[in-house]
Design a protein around this motif. Sequence first.
Motif, PDB file in Angstrom:
ATOM      1  N   ILE A  63      11.669 -34.222  -6.596  1.00 30.03           N
ATOM      2  CA  ILE A  63      10.153 -34.252  -6.587  1.00 30.03           C
ATOM      3  C   ILE A  63       9.852 -34.867  -8.088  1.00 30.03           C
ATOM      4  O   ILE A  63      10.504 -34.999  -8.970  1.00 30.03           O
ATOM      5  CB  ILE A  63       9.507 -32.751  -6.714  1.00 30.03           C
ATOM      6  N   ALA A 109       3.657 -28.147  -5.722  1.00 32.13           N
ATOM      7  CA  ALA A 109       4.955 -28.449  -5.424  1.00 32.13           C
ATOM      8  C   ALA A 109       5.643 -27.125  -4.967  1.00 32.13           C
ATOM      9  O   ALA A 109       5.590 -26.304  -5.739  1.00 32.13           O
ATOM     10  CB  ALA A 109       6.020 -29.268  -6.415  1.00 32.13           C
ATOM     11  N   ALA A 128       7.972 -36.580  -2.854  1.00 33.68           N
ATOM     12  CA  ALA A 128       9.169 -35.830  -2.631  1.00 33.68           C
ATOM     13  C   ALA A 128      10.020 -36.914  -2.001  1.00 33.68           C
ATOM     14  O   ALA A 128       9.498 -37.818  -1.362  1.00 33.68           O
ATOM     15  CB  ALA A 128       8.899 -34.674  -1.719  1.00 33.68           C
TER      16      ALA A 128
END
Lengths: 335, 335
Positions: free
Chosen positions: B48, B160, B57
Amino acid sequence: MSCPTMTSQTEKVLMAHGSGGTLSSQLLDTVFLPAFSLSSESLHDGAIFTLGDQQFAFTTDTYVVNPLFFPGGNIGDLAVNGTVNDLAMCGAVPQFLSCGFVLEEGFDLSSLQRIVSSMQAAAQKCGVELVTGDTKVVERGKGDGVFINTSGIGLIRGPALSPKKIQTGDVVIVSGDIGRHGTAILSEREGFTFESTIESDTMELSSMMQQLLKSQVDIHCARDITRGGLATILVELAQSAGLGMAIDESRVPVNGFVRGACEFLGLDPLYVACEGRFVLFVPASEAKKALQIIGPAACIIGEVLSDSPFVTAKTSIGSQRIIDKLSGDQLPRIC
Amino acid sequence: MSCPTMTSQTEKVLMAHGSGGTLSSQLLDTVFLPAFSLSSESLHDGAIFTLGDQQFAFTTDTYVVNPLFFPGGNIGDLAVNGTVNDLAMCGAVPQFLSCGFVLEEGFDLSSLQRIVSSMQAAAQKCGVELVTGDTKVVERGKGDGVFINTSGIGLIRGPALSPKKIQTGDVVIVSGDIGRHGTAILSEREGFTFESTIESDTMELSSMMQQLLKSQVDIHCARDITRGGLATILVELAQSAGLGMAIDESRVPVNGFVRGACEFLGLDPLYVACEGRFVLFVPASEAKKALQIIGPAACIIGEVLSDSPFVTAKTSIGSQRIIDKLSGDQLPRIC
């Protein structure tokens, strides 16, 4: 132009499908392009896309070079430099690489470690980060030591480069002498020893491209010279641009030892792969500036014409020949 | 913890280095991580990173599955779904894929065409574009039909996801019954016929992940269950999170035919790969919402404890066992 035909049941993959030449193009046209809804018009060293307000380049290459270790490098630095160079040729600053390994059962872990160390060193030199990876293992006899895929992401800050930007009157510059990588691989593979060891030219071209872009050289297109050699790449670019090109063979730099080895091996240097050289298309008025930045090894080898999209070469004896893409595969598994 | 030792000259690659189990981890720790300056702490299904003000990503996987065609899919849709799923597990919306082919000389072009068509169909279903590619050919006996690398880029709009976000009290949800892919591959490879053909579960998980994220389920971590099976993945996550996990084996869904085949083949379903299932970690208060979105096949199989990072399973006879990563390689070339 006739429509590409679908493959029949009996057709098989040939080594030449991987050569970067005529059969590679055919495979692309008949199998990959129709399925992936890409246009061969837009083909370049990588895909260019926009996310948010930022332009990116994205590219992939799998390396199956044989032998894995050769004079001047190994599959590891080749895999990093090659993908970095593809990004650089899109006008991108390479940022992140992924690496996918396919290992053959029984491969020496110490060799793998040497390869991985070379990747690390090459990545550091290019200023890219190896951020994600994958390893698969196949049974002995179902692979060949190690294959490495590297995919890369780069950031495009200036204009994206593309064959579509090539214009009549552009000069064709080559960044240095051609054919070292292919000759080095073939000599090593076949155990030939020449007067001098010919080393691969594998190197990163991103620093140089960034310098050209920073100096605001008006680059129309750039392409690294890999599979298929200078000849094949010029034919591809002429077709993409829809313009003719004329080069002067006597102006294409070839190292004396490489020329000798090519003569001995029956190779035409124009079709031999490099891994650290590129061709550049700039307006004639920009040529001097570009040559100064690239350095003394660079030279102008031809120009872009408003003709139909053929590449012609003035031979050393003064005649003209039409240059075609590599036909067959003179040097399998070069990268 | 002792320092990982460098490999000695005599060590060789074993099939189990590609299993996703103990030897894979060892290879990662001793060869790849030190060179690539990554930390095993941050390992997840992809990298990431931030470029500009946007989080992305990036992931890669090479597919070497044998056989290439199996009940429920082939290497083509597997290669698209697998990489799309890795992006989805990072909390990303998959955008672009690259594909790198290594073809073996003599491979049927018609089979290649079938594979490529499956890739196209799978990409369309996932809403991703196959934007760049590469093809290499190796001599007969130096490959195995076709290997495919897909690398992917996804856009992270919300938070994330990462193993680091797993917390004590989280429940462990599995999205459906496990072990279909591995059992399907092995049955096909060995020519076993059971009462019913077991089909691979290969499917894209991105739509479901996007639905979970859009519905603002407070996901701490998600991971698709591939090589090494549910057991290996839970152990990896427990180690990354530094927390214990307790699962109840009787609550882990396994299809009856899969269970029968596993018994016959001597496999433990907990270690058998899926290609369309994932585990999800959410606070207990979010479990109901998550289960509703995933659907009736999903269920809670355990919870996260504040203990030391071990995974324990309550067996069907009520005893406790400590779960370890896959040791050796019960199912080579599963993906």
